[in-house]
Design a protein around this motif. Structure first.
Motif, PDB file in Angstrom:
ATOM      1  N   VAL A  96     -15.243 -54.226 -18.646  1.00  0.00           N
ATOM      2  CA  VAL A  96     -14.218 -54.165 -17.421  1.00  0.00           C
ATOM      3  C   VAL A  96     -14.660 -54.987 -16.156  1.00  0.00           C
ATOM      4  N   SER A  97     -13.744 -55.870 -15.493  1.00  0.00           N
ATOM      5  CA  SER A  97     -14.157 -56.751 -14.661  1.00  0.00           C
ATOM      6  C   SER A  97     -13.529 -56.601 -13.720  1.00  0.00           C
ATOM      7  N   GLY A  98     -13.748 -57.197 -12.385  1.00  0.00           N
ATOM      8  CA  GLY A  98     -13.016 -57.201 -11.233  1.00  0.00           C
ATOM      9  C   GLY A  98     -13.506 -55.954 -10.288  1.00  0.00           C
ATOM     10  N   ASP A  99     -13.373 -56.173  -9.073  1.00  0.00           N
ATOM     11  CA  ASP A  99     -14.109 -55.276  -8.116  1.00  0.00           C
ATOM     12  C   ASP A  99     -13.526 -53.779  -8.050  1.00  0.00           C
ATOM     13  N   GLY A 100     -11.985 -53.805  -8.079  1.00  0.00           N
ATOM     14  CA  GLY A 100     -11.366 -52.379  -8.113  1.00  0.00           C
ATOM     15  C   GLY A 100     -11.744 -51.732  -9.325  1.00  0.00           C
ATOM     16  N   PRO A 101     -11.548 -52.069 -10.325  1.00  0.00           N
ATOM     17  CA  PRO A 101     -11.776 -51.558 -11.625  1.00  0.00           C
ATOM     18  C   PRO A 101     -13.280 -51.088 -11.805  1.00  0.00           C
ATOM     19  N   MET A 102     -14.307 -51.935 -11.396  1.00  0.00           N
ATOM     20  CA  MET A 102     -15.572 -51.494 -11.491  1.00  0.00           C
ATOM     21  C   MET A 102     -16.005 -50.762 -10.557  1.00  0.00           C
ATOM     22  N   THR A 103     -15.344 -50.501  -9.172  1.00  0.00           N
ATOM     23  CA  THR A 103     -15.667 -49.561  -8.326  1.00  0.00           C
ATOM     24  C   THR A 103     -14.969 -48.210  -8.662  1.00  0.00           C
ATOM     25  N   LEU A 104     -13.714 -48.309  -9.263  1.00  0.00           N
ATOM     26  CA  LEU A 104     -13.213 -47.091  -9.904  1.00  0.00           C
ATOM     27  C   LEU A 104     -14.119 -46.413 -10.894  1.00  0.00           C
ATOM     28  N   LEU A 105     -14.495 -47.359 -11.662  1.00  0.00           N
ATOM     29  CA  LEU A 105     -15.616 -46.658 -12.834  1.00  0.00           C
ATOM     30  C   LEU A 105     -16.827 -46.024 -12.314  1.00  0.00           C
ATOM     31  N   ALA A 106     -17.487 -46.725 -11.313  1.00  0.00           N
ATOM     32  CA  ALA A 106     -18.645 -46.145 -10.798  1.00  0.00           C
ATOM     33  C   ALA A 106     -18.221 -44.907 -10.016  1.00  0.00           C
ATOM     34  N   ALA A 107     -17.057 -44.808  -9.173  1.00  0.00           N
ATOM     35  CA  ALA A 107     -16.930 -43.569  -8.651  1.00  0.00           C
ATOM     36  C   ALA A 107     -16.543 -42.553  -9.671  1.00  0.00           C
ATOM     37  N   LEU A 108     -15.824 -42.583 -10.811  1.00  0.00           N
ATOM     38  CA  LEU A 108     -15.538 -41.647 -11.562  1.00  0.00           C
ATOM     39  C   LEU A 108     -16.785 -40.983 -12.325  1.00  0.00           C
ATOM     40  N   ILE A 109     -17.636 -42.035 -12.780  1.00  0.00           N
ATOM     41  CA  ILE A 109     -18.743 -41.172 -13.436  1.00  0.00           C
ATOM     42  C   ILE A 109     -19.692 -40.877 -12.530  1.00  0.00           C
ATOM     43  N   THR A 110     -19.803 -41.081 -11.067  1.00  0.00           N
ATOM     44  CA  THR A 110     -20.467 -40.552 -10.199  1.00  0.00           C
ATOM     45  C   THR A 110     -19.809 -39.232  -9.715  1.00  0.00           C
ATOM     46  N   LEU A 111     -18.645 -38.875  -9.830  1.00  0.00           N
ATOM     47  CA  LEU A 111     -17.897 -37.518  -9.898  1.00  0.00           C
ATOM     48  C   LEU A 111     -18.228 -36.727 -10.875  1.00  0.00           C
ATOM     49  N   MET A 112     -18.662 -37.130 -11.857  1.00  0.00           N
ATOM     50  CA  MET A 112     -19.016 -36.113 -13.201  1.00  0.00           C
ATOM     51  C   MET A 112     -20.350 -35.502 -12.929  1.00  0.00           C
ATOM     52  N   PRO A 113     -20.462 -34.459 -12.646  1.00  0.00           N
ATOM     53  CA  PRO A 113     -22.029 -33.803 -12.453  1.00  0.00           C
ATOM     54  C   PRO A 113     -22.911 -34.364 -13.669  1.00  0.00           C
ATOM     55  N   GLY A 114     -24.183 -34.498 -13.147  1.00  0.00           N
ATOM     56  CA  GLY A 114     -24.957 -35.091 -14.324  1.00  0.00           C
ATOM     57  C   GLY A 114     -25.326 -36.600 -14.211  1.00  0.00           C
ATOM     58  N   THR A 115     -24.200 -37.229 -13.733  1.00  0.00           N
ATOM     59  CA  THR A 115     -24.385 -38.738 -13.752  1.00  0.00           C
ATOM     60  C   THR A 115     -24.108 -39.322 -12.445  1.00  0.00           C
ATOM     61  N   VAL A 116     -24.887 -40.295 -12.116  1.00  0.00           N
ATOM     62  CA  VAL A 116     -24.738 -41.248 -10.916  1.00  0.00           C
ATOM     63  C   VAL A 116     -24.887 -42.693 -11.164  1.00  0.00           C
ATOM     64  N   ALA A 117     -24.008 -43.509 -10.885  1.00  0.00           N
ATOM     65  CA  ALA A 117     -24.028 -44.729 -10.944  1.00  0.00           C
ATOM     66  C   ALA A 117     -24.977 -45.230  -9.854  1.00  0.00           C
ATOM     67  N   LEU A 118     -25.732 -46.176 -10.168  1.00  0.00           N
ATOM     68  CA  LEU A 118     -26.829 -46.902  -9.548  1.00  0.00           C
ATOM     69  C   LEU A 118     -26.402 -48.071  -8.842  1.00  0.00           C
ATOM     70  N   GLY A 119     -25.729 -48.843  -9.622  1.00  0.00           N
ATOM     71  CA  GLY A 119     -25.550 -50.196  -9.118  1.00  0.00           C
ATOM     72  C   GLY A 119     -25.115 -51.137 -10.392  1.00  0.00           C
ATOM     73  N   PHE A 120     -24.932 -52.331 -10.153  1.00  0.00           N
ATOM     74  CA  PHE A 120     -24.467 -53.241 -11.108  1.00  0.00           C
ATOM     75  C   PHE A 120     -25.509 -54.348 -11.175  1.00  0.00           C
ATOM     76  N   SER A 121     -25.754 -55.035 -12.332  1.00  0.00           N
ATOM     77  CA  SER A 121     -26.660 -56.117 -12.406  1.00  0.00           C
ATOM     78  C   SER A 121     -26.012 -57.506 -11.792  1.00  0.00           C
ATOM     79  N   ALA A 122     -26.848 -58.359 -11.687  1.00  0.00           N
ATOM     80  CA  ALA A 122     -26.590 -59.529 -10.733  1.00  0.00           C
ATOM     81  C   ALA A 122     -25.377 -60.151 -11.394  1.00  0.00           C
ATOM     82  N   ASP A 123     -25.052 -60.287 -12.545  1.00  0.00           N
ATOM     83  CA  ASP A 123     -24.288 -60.841 -13.238  1.00  0.00           C
ATOM     84  C   ASP A 123     -22.729 -60.064 -13.351  1.00  0.00           C
ATOM     85  N   ARG A 124     -22.944 -58.857 -12.708  1.00  0.00           N
ATOM     86  CA  ARG A 124     -21.850 -57.782 -12.833  1.00  0.00           C
ATOM     87  C   ARG A 124     -21.279 -57.414 -14.283  1.00  0.00           C
ATOM     88  N   ARG A 125     -22.182 -57.623 -15.282  1.00  0.00           N
ATOM     89  CA  ARG A 125     -21.655 -57.084 -16.651  1.00  0.00           C
ATOM     90  C   ARG A 125     -22.428 -55.990 -17.057  1.00  0.00           C
TER      91      ARG A 125
END
Length: 164
Positions: A96-125
């Motif tokens: 997935v690419s783009g600010d919106g979809p990537m932010t949504l993905l990070a937010a959704l996995i952080t909502l799930m207990p046991g998983t926290v999004a830490l960040g993206f690599s410099a190339d955002r891949r």
């Protein structure tokens, strides 16, 4: 006329004809409008609207199921006297690419207990996530990739550099 505005218009007209503008009447009108759009997709040009609505409904059912399972797993870990946490940080290659979809993905996995999004690599891949309670690093990656797969089905743009 576009399909969503037409659906909303039918809902409002239904509520006005029923003589009661309430959430219940608007919902009934919206469902009736959706039924009309589903009965005549070619005449009303509502095929894409129906497909996207089905994809959103499937995503909602998928996410609620995953959220429930994650809550149960973390609750079972918390109830054990000495739980095997298996804490790990994993890198997940993204399609997935783009600010919106990537932010949504990070937010959704952080909502799930046991998983926290830490960040993206410099190339955002690559998304880095912290996970507990999974059997292996690959199982943690797979759970993030399942959410990403369903986001891609909603129409999130895939990254052009990575093949699907």
């Amino acid at each position: 006329m576009r399909s969503l505005p037409l659906n909303v218009l039918v809902a409002v007209v239904w509520a006005l004809l029923a003589g009661e503008v309430s959430a219940r009447q608007l919902l009934v009108g919206f469902l009736l409008g959706f039924g009309v759009l589903a009965l005549f997709p070619r005449a009303l040009g509502s095929g894409e609207y129906l497909r996207r609505s089905g994809a959103w409904l499937a995503f909602l059912v998928f996410f609620l199921r995953e959220l429930t399972l994650a809550n149960v797993q973390v609750a079972l870990l918390a109830l054990r006297p000495r739980p095997p946490l298996n804490a790990m940080i994993v890198g997940v290659p993204l399609r997935v690419s783009g600010d919106g979809p990537m932010t949504l993905l990070a937010a959704l996995i952080t909502l799930m207990p046991g998983t926290v999004a830490l960040g993206f690599s410099a190339d955002r891949r690559t998304l880095y996530a912290h996970a507990i309670g999974t059997a292996s690093a690959q199982a943690a990656r797979d759970s993030v990739l399942r959410v990403e797969h369903h986001l891609l089905r909603l129409g999130a743009p895939p990254s052009p550099e990575v093949s699907a």
